[in-house]
Design an enzyme around this catalytic site. Sequence first.
Site, PDB file in Angstrom:
ATOM      1  N   GLU A  44       0.848  -1.187   0.000  1.00 20.63           N
ATOM      2  CA  GLU A  44       0.000   0.000   0.000  1.00 20.63           C
ATOM      3  C   GLU A  44       0.886   1.239   0.000  1.00 20.63           C
ATOM      4  OE1 GLU A  44      -3.641   2.188   2.436  1.00 20.63           O
ATOM      5  OE2 GLU A  44      -2.222   0.926   3.532  1.00 20.63           O
ATOM      6  N   GLU A  69       4.556   4.998   4.197  1.00 18.13           N
ATOM      7  CA  GLU A  69       3.976   6.309   4.492  1.00 18.13           C
ATOM      8  C   GLU A  69       5.119   7.302   4.704  1.00 18.13           C
ATOM      9  OE1 GLU A  69       2.019   9.597   5.406  1.00 18.13           O
ATOM     10  OE2 GLU A  69       0.923   7.796   4.780  1.00 18.13           O
ATOM     11  N   ASP A  96       9.597   7.148   1.156  1.00 15.96           N
ATOM     12  CA  ASP A  96       9.029   7.540  -0.135  1.00 15.96           C
ATOM     13  C   ASP A  96       8.572   6.302  -0.896  1.00 15.96           C
ATOM     14  OD1 ASP A  96       8.463   8.484  -2.655  1.00 15.96           O
ATOM     15  OD2 ASP A  96      10.345   9.562  -2.923  1.00 15.96           O
ATOM     16  N   ASP A 119      -2.969  12.403  -2.208  1.00 16.20           N
ATOM     17  CA  ASP A 119      -3.090  13.868  -2.252  1.00 16.20           C
ATOM     18  C   ASP A 119      -3.343  14.305  -3.690  1.00 16.20           C
ATOM     19  OD1 ASP A 119      -2.693  16.650  -2.205  1.00 16.20           O
ATOM     20  OD2 ASP A 119      -1.185  16.500  -0.627  1.00 16.20           O
ATOM     21  N   LYS A 123      -3.826  22.387  -7.493  1.00 12.59           N
ATOM     22  CA  LYS A 123      -3.410  23.360  -8.504  1.00 12.59           C
ATOM     23  C   LYS A 123      -2.744  22.662  -9.692  1.00 12.59           C
ATOM     24  CE  LYS A 123      -2.809  27.126  -5.179  1.00 12.59           C
ATOM     25  NZ  LYS A 123      -1.860  28.121  -4.597  1.00 12.59           N
ATOM     26  N   THR A 192     -10.249   2.784   4.272  1.00 14.48           N
ATOM     27  CA  THR A 192      -9.347   3.676   4.991  1.00 14.48           C
ATOM     28  C   THR A 192     -10.164   4.632   5.851  1.00 14.48           C
ATOM     29  OG1 THR A 192      -9.303   5.489   3.383  1.00 14.48           O
ATOM     30  CG2 THR A 192      -7.782   3.652   2.977  1.00 14.48           C
ATOM     31  N   HIS A 193      -9.472   5.347   6.752  1.00 19.77           N
ATOM     32  CA  HIS A 193     -10.159   6.379   7.531  1.00 19.77           C
ATOM     33  C   HIS A 193     -10.684   7.480   6.618  1.00 19.77           C
ATOM     34  CE1 HIS A 193      -9.426   5.121  11.664  1.00 19.77           C
ATOM     35  NE2 HIS A 193      -8.221   4.721  11.291  1.00 19.77           N
ATOM     36  N   PHE A 194      -9.963   7.763   5.532  1.00 14.24           N
ATOM     37  CA  PHE A 194     -10.413   8.818   4.636  1.00 14.24           C
ATOM     38  C   PHE A 194     -11.693   8.401   3.922  1.00 14.24           C
ATOM     39  CE2 PHE A 194     -10.493  12.180   1.631  1.00 14.24           C
ATOM     40  CZ  PHE A 194      -9.644  13.165   2.104  1.00 14.24           C
ATOM     41  N   GLU A 195     -11.789   7.123   3.552  1.00 14.69           N
ATOM     42  CA  GLU A 195     -13.050   6.667   2.944  1.00 14.69           C
ATOM     43  C   GLU A 195     -14.193   6.815   3.936  1.00 14.69           C
ATOM     44  OE1 GLU A 195     -15.596   2.927   1.271  1.00 14.69           O
ATOM     45  OE2 GLU A 195     -13.830   2.559   2.512  1.00 14.69           O
TER      46      GLU A 195
END
Length: 213
Positions: A44, A69, A96, A119, A123, A192-195
């Site tokens: 992941e 991460e 990375d 992310d 822009k 995930t927590h973001f989901e």
Amino acid sequence: MGRRALPKIEPQLDLSAHFRTLEELPQPWNPNALFTKDAPLEVEIGSGKGLFLQNAASSCPQHNFLGIEMAHKYARFTAARLAKRGLRNALAVQGDGLRLMREMIPDNTLTAVHVYFPDPWWKKRHHKRRVLNEPFLVDVYRTLRTQGRFHFWTDVQDYFEATLQLIAAHTRFVGPLDVEEKPPEHDLDFRTHFERRTRLNEQPVYRAEFIKK
């Protein structure tokens, strides 16, 4: 949506079996030096707080999972949640993820690669910083075994569509395959927590899966 402060890691937890930095990974590549058993390996990129690693390692003990991460505190937090549950088939790495894929993972090695809610770098002049760029996608294809799978989710439709175009132009993946949205069975039954946060805010999630034939 910004990240919330992390709970403190219990000081008595031993993270030695669940945490590495990128520089501490074995070279030449040898997953047997990282896990207690030889098993198919899934990676992941951008593991965040580690919900995916925790749930995947629990539900699929016959596979090994490595999550990388960039943020040191998040990688250690992920390692702590793995250590607390005794999940020896999962490892958190700080570093990375693009470098991991580019420099360390050999060809035809991985069973799956997962990228969830990267992310978006909103822009246009920053789009070159996106994880899902041409060189990375080529590395994903290169490192996957035949029948290996690439999972990509985002809440940004523009990013999703742009990535599908890059995959079609620069790899030979079969896909995108549709991924069904499933109702959660409990409060942390999300990828995930973001989901979880995205869906609780009734925002759309764009999901795709690809297969290396």
